[in-house]
Design an enzyme around this catalytic site. Structure first.
Site, mmCIF file in Angstrom:
data_model
loop_
_atom_site.group_PDB
_atom_site.id
_atom_site.type_symbol
_atom_site.label_atom_id
_atom_site.label_comp_id
_atom_site.label_asym_id
_atom_site.label_seq_id
_atom_site.Cartn_x
_atom_site.Cartn_y
_atom_site.Cartn_z
ATOM 1 N N GLU A 192 -10.837 -25.533 2.186
ATOM 2 C CA GLU A 192 -10.176 -24.960 1.013
ATOM 3 C C GLU A 192 -10.868 -25.381 -0.278
ATOM 4 O OE1 GLU A 192 -8.097 -22.652 0.819
ATOM 5 O OE2 GLU A 192 -7.419 -22.528 2.900
ATOM 6 N N CYS A 200 -7.033 -5.742 0.428
ATOM 7 C CA CYS A 200 -6.548 -5.530 -0.939
ATOM 8 C C CYS A 200 -7.520 -6.159 -1.930
ATOM 9 C CB CYS A 200 -5.152 -6.142 -1.074
ATOM 10 S SG CYS A 200 -4.234 -5.591 -2.537
ATOM 11 N N CYS A 202 -6.380 0.958 1.144
ATOM 12 C CA CYS A 202 -4.927 1.123 1.260
ATOM 13 C C CYS A 202 -4.510 1.771 2.578
ATOM 14 C CB CYS A 202 -4.402 1.937 0.085
ATOM 15 S SG CYS A 202 -4.681 1.140 -1.527
ATOM 16 N N CYS A 231 -3.976 -0.939 5.106
ATOM 17 C CA CYS A 231 -3.104 -2.039 4.707
ATOM 18 C C CYS A 231 -1.798 -2.024 5.498
ATOM 19 C CB CYS A 231 -2.807 -1.952 3.215
ATOM 20 S SG CYS A 231 -1.690 -3.254 2.637
ATOM 21 N N CYS A 286 4.153 -1.128 -1.064
ATOM 22 C CA CYS A 286 3.325 -1.336 -2.257
ATOM 23 C C CYS A 286 3.731 -0.409 -3.395
ATOM 24 C CB CYS A 286 1.850 -1.121 -1.914
ATOM 25 S SG CYS A 286 0.742 -1.445 -3.293
#
Length: 438
Positions: A63, A217, A224, A227, A233
């Site tokens: 991370e 995204c 889209c 998705c 959305c």
């Protein structure tokens, strides 16, 4: 369009359930295979405390590396890092210089220092790897996001994470046009993320939300049609009913802070290790390196002697400033204790940091010390600057920053070009002599 206060419009229970289910199913089928990812949480119930701590350490390292750095770049660094320091105990025994060398090229070197300091602190306290957000936040360099990622992925604490990918997904899900950098807006994004996080698989859910923002995204070309949560959305729905609205309008673009423009002069000082020209045809040499201050930009890293200029300056002015710095800091004075073998202006380039655009003038200065290097070392005044001399082969293997390596590469190319030109000239002169003799 919504103001920050309008974001109180949270997800309803049906939306929460649908988004959790859809995202986790999508993630299980489509997650990228990355070296820091383990099997799904449902298969990790029998992990020992040692395994959990090792998993937490891997999540922490990945991370931190992924902040401001592309995944493909991080993979190689992560694998090398974990091979050298497979546990937090191994890392705690490493020096900061070793850590910086391993980190070289990733940029944002303060991240490496925090990893080093954090590992030493955790091991010194002897209580094992912190397993909650509140405990993790006490470790140097671990903020809300990293703490949430480690706690949820490694220890299954039901806490959210909010990074750039998550903000993008949530702002489009809710069509939030408020400034995403505003502190009130950021708090609301955390509230939305906390509402969604799955209580049974918090780590997988958080990773699915970040994965969605990373591969579907995306900022400029969201897919889209692929998705898994497109039905929920709001930005997509608005774009279908109003041609003036685009999904990519969310989140709102924030004007970036104007970069500061700085100018510096870097002098690659090469010192020949012979007292006079006749001792050997190709004398050994060392390069002078200076350690930057422990605080500020590129803290604690090595570079060639450099000075910051108040404004653009010609070569004569730059050399005068460089000479003053070399004399004051290293007692290198051509009028007293050394002679100049070669001094050339090599060129310039622009190195870009997140907040600084730095123009660097590069100069090569080859010196021969009148009393030899040993005599020079003995007479040095141990001042506030930390420095050392390294041989060329050692310099090539050091963990130098990309900017310093660029300086060194420019000098090496220049020297190679000069050597080639000199060799051609020598052959021409030799050929002319032979023709006259014949």
């Amino acid at each position: 369009m919504k103001n920050p206060e309008d974001i109180e419009d949270l997800f309803n229970d049906k939306e929460v359930k649908t988004i959790r289910t859809s995202l986790l199913q999508w993630y299980d089928r489509n997650q990228r295979e990355l070296p820091w990812r383990y099997e799904n949480e449902s298969e990790c119930e029998s992990e020992s405390d040692f395994d959990k701590e090792r998993r937490a350490y891997g999540v922490w390292v990945s991370e931190v590396m992924l902040q401001q750095t592309r995944v493909q770049t991080v993979i190689e660094y992560y694998n090398r890092w974990m091979k050298k320091w497979p546990t937090i105990h191994h890392l705690s025994e490493a020096s900061l210089e070793e850590v910086n060398e391993m980190w070289a090229g990733l940029g944002y070197y303060r991240r490496a220092r925090f990893l080093s300091e954090g590992a030493k602190m955790i091991v010194a306290e002897g209580g094992g790897f912190p397993g909650t957000v509140s405990a993790l936040r006490k470790v140097p360099g671990i903020g809300n996001y990293t703490a949430g990622a480690i706690a949820s992925i490694a220890f299954k604490e039901v806490v959210p994470v909010v990074d750039g990918n998550v903000i993008r997904v949530l702002s489009r899900q809710k069509a939030i046009s408020a400034n995403p950098k505003d502190s009130l807006t950021v708090k609301k994004f955390w509230a939305l993320a906390a509402q969604l996080v799955d209580p049974c698989r918090p780590g997988d859910f958080n990773q699915s939300l970040m994965e969605l923002g990373a591969v579907i995204c995306t900022p400029l070309n969201p897919d889209c049609t692929s998705c898994p949560v497109s039905a929920q959305c709001r930005a997509l729905s608005m774009s279908k009913h109003d041609n003036s609205v685009l999904v990519t309008d969310f989140p709102t673009k924030v004007v970036k802070t104007k970069q500061r423009h700085d100018i510096s002069s870097a002098c690659v000082v090469e010192i020949l290790e012979t007292k006079d020209e006749s001792e050997e045809k190709q004398p050994n040499s060392v390069f002078l390196l200076v350690k930057r201050p422990d605080e500020g930009l590129l803290a604690g890293l090595w570079e060639f002697p450099s000075i910051i200029l108040k404004e653009e300056a010609n070569l004569t002015t730059r050399r005068k400033a460089t000479d003053s710095f070399l004399k004051k800091s290293f007692n290198l004075d051509p009028k007293k204790n050394c002679s100049i073998v070669l001094r050339e202006d090599v060129g310039e380039f622009v190195h870009v940091f997140s907040h600084i655009r730095l123009k660097i003038h590069v100069e090569l200065l080859i010196l021969r010390l009148k009393g030899g290097t040993n005599d020079w070392f003995e007479k040095q005044d141990k001042g506030t600057i930390t420095w050392k001399c390294v041989e060329s082969n050692a310099l090539s293997s050091m963990g130098l920053t990309s900017g310093v390596r660029k300086v060194y590469t420019m000098v090496q190319k220049f020297k190679q070009k000069e050597l080639t030109t000199s060799s051609i000239s020598t052959r021409k002169r030799t050929s002319s002599k032979k023709q006259r003799c014949s």
